[in-house]
Design a protein around this motif. Structure first.
Motif, PDB file in Angstrom:
ATOM      1  N   VAL A  42      18.326  48.034  26.863  1.00  0.00           N
ATOM      2  CA  VAL A  42      19.473  48.497  26.073  1.00  0.00           C
ATOM      3  C   VAL A  42      20.342  49.444  26.893  1.00  0.00           C
ATOM      4  O   VAL A  42      21.558  49.278  26.982  1.00  0.00           O
ATOM      5  N   THR A  43      19.722  50.438  27.517  1.00  0.00           N
ATOM      6  CA  THR A  43      20.507  51.464  28.204  1.00  0.00           C
ATOM      7  C   THR A  43      21.066  50.976  29.528  1.00  0.00           C
ATOM      8  O   THR A  43      22.179  51.357  29.928  1.00  0.00           O
ATOM      9  N   ALA A 293      23.429  56.207  15.606  1.00  0.00           N
ATOM     10  CA  ALA A 293      24.121  57.246  16.363  1.00  0.00           C
ATOM     11  C   ALA A 293      23.786  57.184  17.850  1.00  0.00           C
ATOM     12  O   ALA A 293      24.691  57.210  18.708  1.00  0.00           O
ATOM     13  N   LEU A 294      22.501  57.108  18.186  1.00  0.00           N
ATOM     14  CA  LEU A 294      22.090  57.194  19.582  1.00  0.00           C
ATOM     15  C   LEU A 294      22.578  56.002  20.395  1.00  0.00           C
ATOM     16  O   LEU A 294      23.231  56.169  21.433  1.00  0.00           O
ATOM     17  N   TYR A 295      22.295  54.793  19.935  1.00  0.00           N
ATOM     18  CA  TYR A 295      22.660  53.620  20.729  1.00  0.00           C
ATOM     19  C   TYR A 295      24.134  53.284  20.602  1.00  0.00           C
ATOM     20  O   TYR A 295      24.720  52.704  21.525  1.00  0.00           O
ATOM     21  N   PHE A 299      26.385  52.995  24.049  1.00  0.00           N
ATOM     22  CA  PHE A 299      27.260  51.854  24.285  1.00  0.00           C
ATOM     23  C   PHE A 299      28.687  52.316  24.553  1.00  0.00           C
ATOM     24  O   PHE A 299      29.341  51.875  25.502  1.00  0.00           O
ATOM     25  N   MET A 300      29.166  53.225  23.726  1.00  0.00           N
ATOM     26  CA  MET A 300      30.532  53.718  23.869  1.00  0.00           C
ATOM     27  C   MET A 300      30.705  54.517  25.164  1.00  0.00           C
ATOM     28  O   MET A 300      31.688  54.343  25.894  1.00  0.00           O
ATOM     29  N   GLY A 422      25.435  50.153  14.619  1.00  0.00           N
ATOM     30  CA  GLY A 422      26.066  51.211  15.400  1.00  0.00           C
ATOM     31  C   GLY A 422      26.877  50.664  16.561  1.00  0.00           C
ATOM     32  O   GLY A 422      28.030  51.065  16.775  1.00  0.00           O
ATOM     33  N   ILE A 423      26.305  49.742  17.326  1.00  0.00           N
ATOM     34  CA  ILE A 423      27.028  49.153  18.458  1.00  0.00           C
ATOM     35  C   ILE A 423      28.215  48.346  17.965  1.00  0.00           C
ATOM     36  O   ILE A 423      29.309  48.409  18.546  1.00  0.00           O
TER      37      ILE A 423
END
Length: 480
Positions: A42-43, A293-295, A299-300, A422-423
């Protein structure tokens, strides 16, 4: 063996006794490797996004599918995978998932275009869905004593968070030195090590009777797929066009049929009786808002640093390091303070910290000093490093070892749904507000609101439940 009953400890009687003489560190490492690969994917992809767009001529919606397609399959199959682990054994399903993820990672590395990459990412998501809930279940079985299990959960989360925290930097280095394909090749040696260690050091778990709720899972998958299509393609096609409206209709129909089926079925998709426990429900709500919130922010930020501030993939990875290095450090802090403070209180406080820190960035622009951005996101991620193991510990305690497989599946499904939405929401904002001086500001507003919503869930459901439990325990002790 099939049909094994649970003993008084909540473990299936068919489970093998814990293997003696195996250091805890080896068990922990074996069970963390799958989660490490999933977290890295993901990251790392967030930093490689701009390079993938350039080399594969991918649009923003295709890039979103590359990230969210993985999350879609992952989240939609988690519950089915948890049931499968109950039937054939968590160790078996864990190894299956690792093997599928290994092959899919190779497919991602060899993808000639965005379409093939998206397809390979979907298969990766299926592999991750198989090994993720089994990893938690095997961890619970390997460390049945609560104090040791809590410490191992903290260290387990620290290993995973270190991978997630270093992922952007590692991704930047790999993309700059070897190209974007190398980020997927990274999974191959990790996967081999994980499979070998699991086969050698992890005991097989017992199995239970029951059949997978295939119709219910099918409705769940259809609803999530239609929601993903609507959120990702809406900005490109237009929110009022036929395909998008049809997708929303499919979401409504599939969700409605799922609710009707769940009320009547003997084999429900979700263990609804567990949701009657406030702590279990609270942990799942926290998981959704936390991942949103975190992912969403990761992404942003990967795109913002490169498009708005002109950073290369390597520069973006290095600039993300002071924001993400707090994950593992805060995980270690959690393992030291979890015995002195309740999880409900810790979750409430650190979600509030993350929310307030994120809201300070609603005025961010390309002219914002880097140290201001890094400080705010870093403070939010200190909170994130405590939140992840905290909510997992709450869930494990609320569900008990007997429901570890399905409880882990439910939590991860809710977390991946949060990641998916979120993404997608960050993509909608960035597409709708193409000015890189304003889009990230709106994104930080949504991120802050999500953290604060998680804090409310932690306080109202988890912390309150802990206070009631402590009061009842105090009365019982006084009577004795």
């Amino acid at each position: 063996m099939p049909g094994a009953e649970s003993d008084v400890m909540g473990l299936p009687t068919g489970a093998a006794p814990a293997r003696r003489g195996v250091p805890s560190g080896l068990k922990l490492t074996a069970l963390a490797t799958g989660f490490v690969m999933a977290a890295l994917d993901v990251t790392v992809v967030n930093v490689a996004g701009a390079a993938i767009q350039e080399h594969l001529d991918a649009s923003l919606s295709e890039l979103t599918w590359i990230v969210d397609g993985y999350v879609l399959v992952f989240g939609s199959l988690l519950l089915l995978a948890g049931g499968l682990a109950n039937r054939v054994g968590a160790k078996t399903v864990y190894l299956w998932g690792m093997a599928v993820f290994f092959v899919a990672s190779l497919g991602c590395a060899l993808a000639p275009n965005a379409g093939v990459l998206i397809a390979a990412r979907l298969v990766q998501g299926a592999g991750a869905a198989l090994f993720m809930p089994s990893s938690l279940s095997l961890l619970v079985s390997a460390f049945p004593e609560k104090r040791q299990r809590t410490r191992m959960l903290g260290l387990w989360s620290a290993i995973v968070s270190t991978s997630a925290g270093l992922g952007p930097t590692a991704g930047g280095l790999l993309v700059s030195a070897f190209g974007w394909r190398s980020i997927f090749l990274l999974n191959l040696p990790i996967g081999v090590v994980g499979m070998l260690m699991t086969r050698r050091y992890i005991d097989p778990s017992g199995v239970r009777t029951g059949k997978p709720a295939v119709p219910g899972h099918a409705l769940w998958i259809v609803a999530l797929a239609a929601l993903s299509f609507a959120l990702i393609e809406g900005p490109r096609l237009g929110w009022g066009v036929g395909p998008v409206l049809t997708a929303y209709a499919v979401v409504a129909v599939a969700a409605g049929l799922l609710v009707v089926r769940e009320r009547r079925a003997d084999d429900p998709v979700m263990p609804w009786e567990l949701f009657r426990r406030p702590s279990f429900a609270g942990a799942n709500l926290v998981g959704f808002f936390f991942n949103f919130a975190l992912y969403g922010s990761m992404f942003m930020l990967g795109l913002y640093l490169q498009h708005a501030r002109g950073a290369s993939p390597l520069q973006a990875g290095l600039e993300l390091l002071p924001m993400t290095i707090w994950f593992p450090l805060a995980n270690i802090v959690y393992s030291r303070i979890s015995g002195r403070f309740s999880n409900g209180a810790l979750l409430t406080v650190f979600l509030l910290i993350a929310g307030v820190a994120s809201l300070t960035m609603v005025g961010v622009s390309s002219a914002t000093p880097f140290w201001v951005l890094a400080s705010a996101v870093g403070v939010a991620n200190i909170g994130a490093g405590v939140i992840s193991p905290g909510m997992t510990a709450v869930l494990v305690d609320a569900a008990g070892a007997e429901h570890a497989n399905v409880a882990g599946s439910v939590l991860n499904a809710n977390r991946q749904l949060g990641t998916l939405v979120g993404i997608a929401m960050m993509s909608i904002v960035l597409a709708g507000v193409p000015d890189w001086s304003r889009g990230p500001a709106v994104s930080f507003l949504l991120i802050g609101i999500a953290y604060l919503a998680g804090a409310a869930a932690a306080w109202l459901l988890i912390a309150r439940s802990e206070r009631v439990g402590a009061a009842v325990s105090g009365k019982v002790t006084a009577r004795v």
